[in-house]
Design a protein around this motif. Structure first.
Motif, PDB file in Angstrom:
ATOM      1  N   VAL A 163       0.836  -1.274  -0.032  1.00  0.00           N
ATOM      2  CA  VAL A 163       0.099   0.022  -0.122  1.00  0.00           C
ATOM      3  C   VAL A 163       0.758   1.112   0.118  1.00  0.00           C
ATOM      4  O   VAL A 163       1.943   1.264   0.596  1.00  0.00           O
ATOM      5  CB  VAL A 163      -1.014   0.098   1.272  1.00  0.00           C
ATOM      6  CG1 VAL A 163      -1.922  -1.249   1.111  1.00  0.00           C
ATOM      7  CG2 VAL A 163      -0.256   0.078   2.616  1.00  0.00           C
ATOM      8  N   GLN A 164       0.573   2.115  -0.670  1.00  0.00           N
ATOM      9  CA  GLN A 164       1.419   3.468  -0.770  1.00  0.00           C
ATOM     10  C   GLN A 164       0.493   4.353  -0.076  1.00  0.00           C
ATOM     11  O   GLN A 164      -0.666   4.876  -0.022  1.00  0.00           O
ATOM     12  CB  GLN A 164       1.458   3.732  -2.266  1.00  0.00           C
ATOM     13  CG  GLN A 164       2.223   5.151  -2.483  1.00  0.00           C
ATOM     14  CD  GLN A 164       2.293   5.426  -3.823  1.00  0.00           C
ATOM     15  OE1 GLN A 164       2.343   4.480  -4.829  1.00  0.00           O
ATOM     16  NE2 GLN A 164       2.375   6.744  -4.302  1.00  0.00           N
ATOM     17  N   PHE A 165       1.226   5.257   0.794  1.00  0.00           N
ATOM     18  CA  PHE A 165       0.847   6.201   1.630  1.00  0.00           C
ATOM     19  C   PHE A 165       0.962   7.477   1.041  1.00  0.00           C
ATOM     20  O   PHE A 165       1.864   7.872   0.291  1.00  0.00           O
ATOM     21  CB  PHE A 165       1.499   6.010   2.834  1.00  0.00           C
ATOM     22  CG  PHE A 165       1.100   4.970   3.948  1.00  0.00           C
ATOM     23  CD1 PHE A 165       0.074   5.059   4.652  1.00  0.00           C
ATOM     24  CD2 PHE A 165       1.708   3.922   3.804  1.00  0.00           C
ATOM     25  CE1 PHE A 165      -0.325   4.051   5.336  1.00  0.00           C
ATOM     26  CE2 PHE A 165       1.476   2.774   4.727  1.00  0.00           C
ATOM     27  CZ  PHE A 165       0.057   2.931   5.412  1.00  0.00           C
ATOM     28  N   GLY A 166      -0.030   8.516   1.354  1.00  0.00           N
ATOM     29  CA  GLY A 166       0.199   9.874   0.936  1.00  0.00           C
ATOM     30  C   GLY A 166       1.496  10.498   1.447  1.00  0.00           C
ATOM     31  O   GLY A 166       2.322  10.103   2.382  1.00  0.00           O
ATOM     32  N   SER A 220      -2.862   4.286  -2.838  1.00  0.00           N
ATOM     33  CA  SER A 220      -3.081   3.196  -3.711  1.00  0.00           C
ATOM     34  C   SER A 220      -2.700   1.775  -3.047  1.00  0.00           C
ATOM     35  O   SER A 220      -1.785   1.702  -2.390  1.00  0.00           O
ATOM     36  CB  SER A 220      -2.385   3.693  -4.965  1.00  0.00           C
ATOM     37  OG  SER A 220      -0.967   3.746  -4.957  1.00  0.00           O
ATOM     38  N   VAL A 221      -3.035   0.584  -3.928  1.00  0.00           N
ATOM     39  CA  VAL A 221      -2.624  -0.739  -3.595  1.00  0.00           C
ATOM     40  C   VAL A 221      -1.877  -0.893  -4.753  1.00  0.00           C
ATOM     41  O   VAL A 221      -2.097  -0.689  -5.935  1.00  0.00           O
ATOM     42  CB  VAL A 221      -3.877  -1.637  -3.395  1.00  0.00           C
ATOM     43  CG1 VAL A 221      -3.152  -3.165  -3.410  1.00  0.00           C
ATOM     44  CG2 VAL A 221      -4.820  -0.767  -2.317  1.00  0.00           C
ATOM     45  N   HIS A 222      -0.585  -1.773  -4.446  1.00  0.00           N
ATOM     46  CA  HIS A 222       0.134  -2.176  -5.680  1.00  0.00           C
ATOM     47  C   HIS A 222       0.556  -3.852  -5.689  1.00  0.00           C
ATOM     48  O   HIS A 222       0.413  -4.187  -4.504  1.00  0.00           O
ATOM     49  CB  HIS A 222       1.702  -1.452  -5.371  1.00  0.00           C
ATOM     50  CG  HIS A 222       1.466  -0.110  -5.709  1.00  0.00           C
ATOM     51  ND1 HIS A 222       1.681   0.488  -7.010  1.00  0.00           N
ATOM     52  CD2 HIS A 222       1.546   1.050  -4.935  1.00  0.00           C
ATOM     53  CE1 HIS A 222       1.666   1.860  -6.849  1.00  0.00           C
ATOM     54  NE2 HIS A 222       1.501   2.194  -5.485  1.00  0.00           N
ATOM     55  N   GLY A 232       8.664   5.255  -2.800  1.00  0.00           N
ATOM     56  CA  GLY A 232       9.333   5.172  -1.553  1.00  0.00           C
ATOM     57  C   GLY A 232       8.381   5.200  -0.477  1.00  0.00           C
ATOM     58  O   GLY A 232       8.741   5.607   0.619  1.00  0.00           O
ATOM     59  N   ARG A 233       7.212   5.205  -0.677  1.00  0.00           N
ATOM     60  CA  ARG A 233       6.105   5.592   0.459  1.00  0.00           C
ATOM     61  C   ARG A 233       5.231   4.439   0.522  1.00  0.00           C
ATOM     62  O   ARG A 233       4.089   4.415   0.878  1.00  0.00           O
ATOM     63  CB  ARG A 233       5.254   6.697   0.090  1.00  0.00           C
ATOM     64  CG  ARG A 233       6.141   8.140  -0.069  1.00  0.00           C
ATOM     65  CD  ARG A 233       5.094   9.354  -0.334  1.00  0.00           C
ATOM     66  NE  ARG A 233       5.012   9.095  -1.796  1.00  0.00           N
ATOM     67  CZ  ARG A 233       3.715   9.858  -2.099  1.00  0.00           C
ATOM     68  NH1 ARG A 233       2.881  10.203  -1.510  1.00  0.00           N
ATOM     69  NH2 ARG A 233       3.414   9.608  -3.610  1.00  0.00           N
ATOM     70  N   CYS A 234       5.824   3.118   0.106  1.00  0.00           N
ATOM     71  CA  CYS A 234       5.043   2.117   0.331  1.00  0.00           C
ATOM     72  C   CYS A 234       5.373   1.101   1.572  1.00  0.00           C
ATOM     73  O   CYS A 234       6.348   1.177   2.038  1.00  0.00           O
ATOM     74  CB  CYS A 234       5.282   1.143  -1.034  1.00  0.00           C
ATOM     75  SG  CYS A 234       4.542   1.960  -2.381  1.00  0.00           S
ATOM     76  N   ALA A 263      -6.575   1.322  -6.955  1.00  0.00           N
ATOM     77  CA  ALA A 263      -5.594   0.364  -7.467  1.00  0.00           C
ATOM     78  C   ALA A 263      -4.563   0.931  -8.476  1.00  0.00           C
ATOM     79  O   ALA A 263      -4.894   1.681  -9.141  1.00  0.00           O
ATOM     80  CB  ALA A 263      -6.006  -0.683  -8.144  1.00  0.00           C
ATOM     81  N   CYS A 264      -3.144   0.661  -8.503  1.00  0.00           N
ATOM     82  CA  CYS A 264      -2.352   1.214  -9.211  1.00  0.00           C
ATOM     83  C   CYS A 264      -2.601   0.847 -10.739  1.00  0.00           C
ATOM     84  O   CYS A 264      -2.861  -0.141 -11.205  1.00  0.00           O
ATOM     85  CB  CYS A 264      -0.950   0.528  -8.674  1.00  0.00           C
ATOM     86  SG  CYS A 264       0.535   1.167  -9.930  1.00  0.00           S
TER      87      CYS A 264
END
Length: 117
Positions: free
Chosen positions: A59-62, A70-72, A83-85, A103-104
């Protein structure tokens, strides 16, 4: 007159001691080189294994680290670049998608998970 020079036998024993001393020093140096090379190889192997292990889902954070952007899929290039996952389980990825986390668009984890969207 006494000849104080060493005998041939004494010189051969001396030469033997010198060769043994030099051989031990050379072996010690070579053993050091071997140990250093083994450390390098182990570190390289460890780094290679660490690179190969990637989580299945991310999961990617703001920017504020509170909102999930988003989800990857674990090996997504866009996730690596951000770099925020953070790694998550499959269930957590599905739950995030169910809560309308996007979703990505590059790796499409919703499709991989069979999520209807």
């Amino acid at each position: 007159m006494n000849d104080p020079s060493p005998s041939r036998l004494q010189m051969l024993h001396f030469a033997r001691r010198v060769v043994i001393q030099q051989a031990r020093a050379a072996l010690s140096q070579i053993d050091g080189w071997i140990a250093e090379e083994e450390r390098r190889a182990a570190a390289q192997q460890h780094a290679s294994e660490r690179e190969q292990r990637h989580p299945e889902w991310l999961v990617q954070f703001g920017l504020n680290r509170q909102n999930v952007d988003s989800v990857h899929v674990g090996d997504c290039w866009a996730a690596k670049k951000s770099g925020r996952c953070r790694p998550v389980s499959r269930d957590q990825a599905v739950e995030a998608l169910q809560h309308h986390v996007p979703a990505c668009v590059h790796c499409r984890p919703d499709t991989v998970l069979g999520f209807p969207g």
